[in-house]
Design an enzyme around this catalytic site. Sequence first.
Site, PDB file in Angstrom:
ATOM      1  N   ARG A  78       5.567  -1.187  -3.390  1.00 17.96           N
ATOM      2  CA  ARG A  78       5.380  -2.439  -2.644  1.00 17.96           C
ATOM      3  C   ARG A  78       4.619  -3.482  -3.459  1.00 17.96           C
ATOM      4  O   ARG A  78       4.734  -4.688  -3.189  1.00 17.96           O
ATOM      5  CB  ARG A  78       4.721  -2.151  -1.294  1.00 17.96           C
ATOM      6  CG  ARG A  78       5.679  -1.433  -0.342  1.00 17.96           C
ATOM      7  CD  ARG A  78       5.028  -1.093   0.975  1.00 17.96           C
ATOM      8  NE  ARG A  78       3.943  -0.147   0.835  1.00 17.96           N
ATOM      9  CZ  ARG A  78       4.067   1.181   0.836  1.00 17.96           C
ATOM     10  NH1 ARG A  78       5.261   1.707   0.969  1.00 17.96           N
ATOM     11  NH2 ARG A  78       3.028   1.955   0.713  1.00 17.96           N
ATOM     12  N   GLU A 112      -5.129  14.125  -2.547  1.00 13.15           N
ATOM     13  CA  GLU A 112      -5.821  15.066  -1.668  1.00 13.15           C
ATOM     14  C   GLU A 112      -5.579  16.501  -2.164  1.00 13.15           C
ATOM     15  O   GLU A 112      -6.500  17.300  -2.272  1.00 13.15           O
ATOM     16  CB  GLU A 112      -5.277  14.880  -0.256  1.00 13.15           C
ATOM     17  CG  GLU A 112      -6.268  15.219   0.806  1.00 13.15           C
ATOM     18  CD  GLU A 112      -5.683  14.931   2.180  1.00 13.15           C
ATOM     19  OE1 GLU A 112      -4.760  14.106   2.288  1.00 13.15           O
ATOM     20  OE2 GLU A 112      -6.156  15.573   3.125  1.00 13.15           O
TER      21      GLU A 112
HETATM   22  P1  AMP Z   1      -5.012   4.910  -2.586  1.00 14.23           P
HETATM   23  O1  AMP Z   1      -4.727   5.438  -3.951  1.00 14.23           O
HETATM   24  O2  AMP Z   1      -5.604   5.950  -1.666  1.00 14.23           O
HETATM   25  O3  AMP Z   1      -5.844   3.640  -2.603  1.00 14.23           O
HETATM   26  O4  AMP Z   1      -3.623   4.563  -1.908  1.00 14.23           O
HETATM   27  C1  AMP Z   1      -2.979   3.363  -2.205  1.00 14.23           C
HETATM   28  C2  AMP Z   1      -1.494   3.516  -2.289  1.00 14.23           C
HETATM   29  O5  AMP Z   1      -0.962   4.286  -1.221  1.00 14.23           O
HETATM   30  C3  AMP Z   1      -0.851   2.135  -2.193  1.00 14.23           C
HETATM   31  O6  AMP Z   1       0.230   2.062  -3.110  1.00 14.23           O
HETATM   32  C4  AMP Z   1      -0.395   2.035  -0.757  1.00 14.23           C
HETATM   33  O7  AMP Z   1       0.841   1.381  -0.676  1.00 14.23           O
HETATM   34  C5  AMP Z   1      -0.312   3.470  -0.245  1.00 14.23           C
HETATM   35  N1  AMP Z   1      -1.020   3.674   1.021  1.00 14.23           N
HETATM   36  C6  AMP Z   1      -2.151   4.424   1.216  1.00 14.23           C
HETATM   37  N2  AMP Z   1      -2.534   4.415   2.487  1.00 14.23           N
HETATM   38  C7  AMP Z   1      -1.647   3.653   3.158  1.00 14.23           C
HETATM   39  C8  AMP Z   1      -1.511   3.228   4.531  1.00 14.23           C
HETATM   40  N3  AMP Z   1      -2.368   3.601   5.487  1.00 14.23           N
HETATM   41  N4  AMP Z   1      -0.474   2.413   4.849  1.00 14.23           N
HETATM   42  C9  AMP Z   1       0.398   2.004   3.893  1.00 14.23           C
HETATM   43  N5  AMP Z   1       0.325   2.357   2.599  1.00 14.23           N
HETATM   44  C10 AMP Z   1      -0.679   3.171   2.221  1.00 14.23           C
END
Ligand code: AMP
Length: 177
Positions: free
Chosen positions: A62, A99
């Site tokens: 995205r 995780e």
């Molecule tokens: P993180 O590495 O935990 O910051 O996760 C970020 C990535 O996961 C991004 O590319 C987001 O598009 C996706 N992502 C994580 N959590 C969500 C959520 N609650 N809703 C949509 N996309 C998420």
Amino acid sequence: MIDKEYLLRSIRDIPDFPKPGIVFKDITTLLNDKKAFTMLMEHLEDRYKSYDLDFVAGIESRGFIFGAALATRLGIGFVPVRKKGKLPYTTISEKYALEYGYDEVEIHIDAFRGKNKRVLLIDDLIATGGTAEAAAKLIQKTEQNLVEACFIIELSFLDGRKKLENITKVYSVLEIA
Ligand code: AMP
């Protein structure tokens, strides 16, 4: 002017996707709302037009949508940060913890056409910050000047920005506390 309430309302919550306990922020309902999408892109163009950027780097998938749209508005290049195994030419990669287990992001070794380029990193959402931190490290590995990391949505209760703030500045359009 940006109407953050309108933008927030244009994003759809999908509970328990892709797994129980996660509330997925569905930005397809922002993209297909011309008022929301245009307002967001005008806001980003306005913010970044004075940054003298050379590239926008967007995180799969995205981050590609917002990143590529912003790059053309600014008249600069776009670099995709992809998940492992998708890019055809020589790559460099960076692992990050999930995780359970690991994931990996990659860019082409020559993605920025040289060194010391002014780069903006962009993704739709920052949660724990692991993905963006890995992408930021990747950009730095190629000796670029990572000017800022930008997110449309920040899940601030997960404190993901802390991981990034050691590396670069962080800007989020919408904060969900
Ligand atoms: P993180 O590495 O935990 O910051 O996760 C970020 C990535 O996961 C991004 O590319 C987001 O598009 C996706 N992502 C994580 N959590 C969500 C959520 N609650 N809703 C949509 N996309 C998420």
